[in-house]
Scaffold this motif. Structure first.
Motif, PDB file in Angstrom:
ATOM      1  N   ARG A  93      41.884  43.606  47.737  1.00  0.00           N
ATOM      2  CA  ARG A  93      41.903  43.491  46.277  1.00  0.00           C
ATOM      3  C   ARG A  93      42.772  42.310  45.836  1.00  0.00           C
ATOM      4  O   ARG A  93      43.801  42.014  46.452  1.00  0.00           O
ATOM      5  CB  ARG A  93      42.433  44.778  45.645  1.00  0.00           C
ATOM      6  N   THR A  94      42.356  41.658  44.761  1.00  0.00           N
ATOM      7  CA  THR A  94      43.084  40.513  44.203  1.00  0.00           C
ATOM      8  C   THR A  94      42.738  40.365  42.730  1.00  0.00           C
ATOM      9  O   THR A  94      41.595  40.617  42.331  1.00  0.00           O
ATOM     10  CB  THR A  94      42.702  39.202  44.921  1.00  0.00           C
ATOM     11  N   PRO A  95      43.685  39.967  41.890  1.00  0.00           N
ATOM     12  CA  PRO A  95      43.261  39.534  40.557  1.00  0.00           C
ATOM     13  C   PRO A  95      42.434  38.261  40.693  1.00  0.00           C
ATOM     14  O   PRO A  95      42.687  37.445  41.581  1.00  0.00           O
ATOM     15  CB  PRO A  95      44.592  39.271  39.835  1.00  0.00           C
ATOM     16  N   LEU A  96      41.427  38.126  39.845  1.00  0.00           N
ATOM     17  CA  LEU A  96      40.559  36.950  39.877  1.00  0.00           C
ATOM     18  C   LEU A  96      40.457  36.434  38.447  1.00  0.00           C
ATOM     19  O   LEU A  96      39.996  37.143  37.561  1.00  0.00           O
ATOM     20  CB  LEU A  96      39.189  37.309  40.442  1.00  0.00           C
TER      21      LEU A  96
ATOM     22  N   ARG B 153      33.534  48.634  57.074  1.00  0.00           N
ATOM     23  CA  ARG B 153      32.876  48.120  55.872  1.00  0.00           C
ATOM     24  C   ARG B 153      33.356  48.930  54.674  1.00  0.00           C
ATOM     25  O   ARG B 153      33.793  50.071  54.831  1.00  0.00           O
ATOM     26  CB  ARG B 153      31.351  48.251  55.984  1.00  0.00           C
ATOM     27  N   TYR B 154      33.268  48.333  53.490  1.00  0.00           N
ATOM     28  CA  TYR B 154      33.658  49.079  52.293  1.00  0.00           C
ATOM     29  C   TYR B 154      32.695  48.801  51.154  1.00  0.00           C
ATOM     30  O   TYR B 154      32.043  47.760  51.090  1.00  0.00           O
ATOM     31  CB  TYR B 154      35.090  48.731  51.869  1.00  0.00           C
ATOM     32  N   VAL B 155      32.610  49.751  50.243  1.00  0.00           N
ATOM     33  CA  VAL B 155      31.886  49.576  48.993  1.00  0.00           C
ATOM     34  C   VAL B 155      32.747  50.156  47.885  1.00  0.00           C
ATOM     35  O   VAL B 155      33.332  51.230  48.035  1.00  0.00           O
ATOM     36  CB  VAL B 155      30.500  50.258  49.017  1.00  0.00           C
ATOM     37  N   VAL B 156      32.852  49.414  46.794  1.00  0.00           N
ATOM     38  CA  VAL B 156      33.507  49.899  45.573  1.00  0.00           C
ATOM     39  C   VAL B 156      32.436  49.993  44.508  1.00  0.00           C
ATOM     40  O   VAL B 156      31.728  49.017  44.237  1.00  0.00           O
ATOM     41  CB  VAL B 156      34.633  48.947  45.125  1.00  0.00           C
TER      42      VAL B 156
ATOM     43  N   VAL C 130      34.715  42.867  40.597  1.00  0.00           N
ATOM     44  CA  VAL C 130      34.006  41.613  40.847  1.00  0.00           C
ATOM     45  C   VAL C 130      34.311  41.162  42.269  1.00  0.00           C
ATOM     46  O   VAL C 130      35.280  41.596  42.887  1.00  0.00           O
ATOM     47  CB  VAL C 130      34.388  40.513  39.837  1.00  0.00           C
ATOM     48  N   SER C 131      33.479  40.265  42.780  1.00  0.00           N
ATOM     49  CA  SER C 131      33.589  39.845  44.173  1.00  0.00           C
ATOM     50  C   SER C 131      33.848  38.351  44.286  1.00  0.00           C
ATOM     51  O   SER C 131      33.433  37.553  43.432  1.00  0.00           O
ATOM     52  CB  SER C 131      32.292  40.183  44.918  1.00  0.00           C
TER      53      SER C 131
ATOM     54  N   ARG D 130      40.459  43.717  38.955  1.00  0.00           N
ATOM     55  CA  ARG D 130      39.824  44.380  40.101  1.00  0.00           C
ATOM     56  C   ARG D 130      38.893  43.404  40.821  1.00  0.00           C
ATOM     57  O   ARG D 130      37.698  43.615  40.954  1.00  0.00           O
ATOM     58  CB  ARG D 130      39.054  45.628  39.667  1.00  0.00           C
ATOM     59  N   GLY D 131      39.471  42.308  41.283  1.00  0.00           N
ATOM     60  CA  GLY D 131      38.717  41.385  42.117  1.00  0.00           C
ATOM     61  C   GLY D 131      38.787  41.842  43.567  1.00  0.00           C
ATOM     62  O   GLY D 131      39.768  42.463  43.991  1.00  0.00           O
ATOM     63  N   TYR D 132      37.750  41.502  44.337  1.00  0.00           N
ATOM     64  CA  TYR D 132      37.703  41.874  45.755  1.00  0.00           C
ATOM     65  C   TYR D 132      37.208  40.694  46.577  1.00  0.00           C
ATOM     66  O   TYR D 132      36.298  39.976  46.167  1.00  0.00           O
ATOM     67  CB  TYR D 132      36.774  43.077  45.978  1.00  0.00           C
ATOM     68  N   VAL D 133      37.822  40.505  47.737  1.00  0.00           N
ATOM     69  CA  VAL D 133      37.353  39.475  48.660  1.00  0.00           C
ATOM     70  C   VAL D 133      36.398  40.090  49.673  1.00  0.00           C
ATOM     71  O   VAL D 133      36.423  41.299  49.918  1.00  0.00           O
ATOM     72  CB  VAL D 133      38.528  38.769  49.370  1.00  0.00           C
TER      73      VAL D 133
END
Length: 452
Positions: free
Chosen positions: A294-297, A375-378, A315-316, A65-68
């Motif tokens: 979203r991206t795997p990190l 804008r977004y927030v997780v 994570v960011s 659960r990676g995020y850019v």
């Protein structure tokens, strides 16, 4: 003093310095370009083969659960490099938009002046290459790079020249890396060995990005699995990218460098392939839905970071820069607010990440909020998307379908990502209290009304 003692005294600092440099771990960032978070074997895709990245993920601390910080390459890459958000770097879009509604050419007088201002503002912030260079690293850029000459941002070696007069935009000659082999990488590794310094490699190949021109054998492989030639080409590009990652990782192994090299992998932004067109589908690139941000990190450092597949912690991409600086023993600038990716307890406690989407084209370099779209927030399993009413609906750019077709009015969108990872059901009307709580968190991060 005896001449031998004098020589030793003069050489000792150099010897100690060389030893110190050699003890620091090498650092490699591998960036995929336009790939959905689902499109890896290790993320559960049933058709795409990604054996090299599967192996890397298995050997890494992998956050699924990676995020850019932004669903578009230029602002996303700038955030990874600086550990800052686009509203802080000023890099909110890819190109410039004139008052006539048309793109401003980089080679025009107006375009050149505005881009020089963008570059100046960007370089006011500390970046990975410069900070690591000052710490004794030898630094190399290859692949995607938007911010002019990479050597003015701390890269001692670079494949891109960044000169618009010679066709530069987003990486020029550097975009040949991996698509035409990795000989330049090998040459750089030879230089690092000769100088006996740790290295920092920014490896951002133009893959699987369009044009989708995969090797014939890979295209034919996926043609047998899917009906759409557009999807077959995209799947083939993803596997081709994986093969090139295997080539790079294999080179590190063959040189005996893997044990003392930190490797981070992620994608710059998402991409969902349309079956009827070479273009991307709605709710992916240029959109803050999961398909866009979203991206795997993954982060690998043998004998230092335990391999774990973390399925829950968000994570960011802004966590990358401070993590690498801490690993390299470099003081983290106060402006970088990200956390250390090695500290899972701290990340789980934070449990929240943010990001924003601006229009593809920057509307005035001094007006960083003028092109804000959403804008977004997780936070945990919940995700809130809030649209900028001043820019909704935003103009269509390069085939982009803005926002959610099921939300033509641009109302807030709330999703339970645990039950609904593909954001099919907007729960905002059912959970107004949750919307209010997350909106407060989002505005506390950045309310979208000003830039730093």
């Amino acid at each position: 003093m005896h001449p031998k003692h004098l020589i030793l005294r003069l050489l000792l600092p150099l010897l100690l310095s060389s030893s110190l440099y050699a003890a620091k771990p090498n650092i490699v960032i591998i960036l995929s370009d336009d790939q959905a978070w689902t499109d890896y074997s290790f993320m559960g895709h049933e058709q795409i083969d990604t054996p090299a990245l599967d192996k890397l993920a298995a050997e890494s601390l992998t956050y699924t659960r990676g995020y850019v910080a932004a669903p578009l390459c230029r602002p996303s890459l700038a955030s990874i490099f600086t550990g800052l958000y686009p509203y802080q770097t000023g890099i909110t879009g890819n190109d410039l938009l004139g008052k006539d509604g048309k793109k401003i050419p980089r080679t025009s007088k107006e375009g050149a002046a505005q881009h020089q201002q963008l570059y100046r503002d960007f370089k006011k912030h500390a970046g990975l290459a410069g900070l690591l260079k000052d710490a004794g690293y030898i630094t190399m850029q290859q692949g995607k790079w938007w911010e002019g000459d990479p050597k003015t941002s701390g890269f001692q070696h670079a494949l891109s020249h960044g000169d618009p007069a010679r066709g530069a935009r987003h990486g020029d000659k550097g975009l040949e890396i991996s698509r035409k082999g990795i000989d330049a990488t090998r040459e750089f590794l030879d230089i690092a060995k000769k100088e006996n310094k740790p290295f920092f490699l920014w490896h951002a190949p133009f893959l699987p990005h369009t044009p989708h021109t995969p090797p014939k054998a890979l295209f034919e492989k996926y043609q047998k699995l899917v009906k759409s030639p557009h999807i077959a080409r995209y799947y083939a590009m993803v596997e081709w990218f994986d093969q090139t990652c295997g080539e790079l990782l294999g080179e590190l192994d063959q040189r005996g460098l893997s044990d003392n090299t930190v490797i981070i992998f992620l994608t710059d932004n998402g991409w969902i392939q349309r079956p009827d067109s070479p273009r991307f589908a709605a709710l992916s690139k240029q959109d803050v839905h999961e398909g866009g941000v979203r991206t795997p990190l993954t982060i690998k450092w043998p004998n230092h970071i335990k391999p774990v597949m973390d399925l829950n912690t968000p994570v960011s991409s802004i966590d990358i820069a401070p993590t690498l600086l801490k690993i390299a023993g470099v003081k983290v600038p106060a402006a970088m607010t990200g956390l250390d990716l090695r500290d899972r307890a701290a990340l789980q406690k934070r449990n929240t990440v943010f990001g924003a989407d601006h229009s593809h084209n920057i509307i005035g370099v001094d007006q960083r909020v003028a092109n804000l779209e959403s804008r977004y927030v997780v936070q945990g399993k919940w995700k809130l998307i809030v649209y900028n009413p001043n820019n909704f609906p935003a103009p269509k750019v390069a085939g982009k379908l803005n926002g959610n077709a099921n939300n033509p009015e641009g109302k807030p969108e709330l999703y339970d990502l645990q039950a609904d990872p593909f954001e099919k059901v907007n729960l905002a009307d059912k959970h107004p209290d949750r919307v209010a709580e997350l909106r407060k968190e989002l505005d506390g991060w950045w309310d979208g009304s000003a830039a730093e």
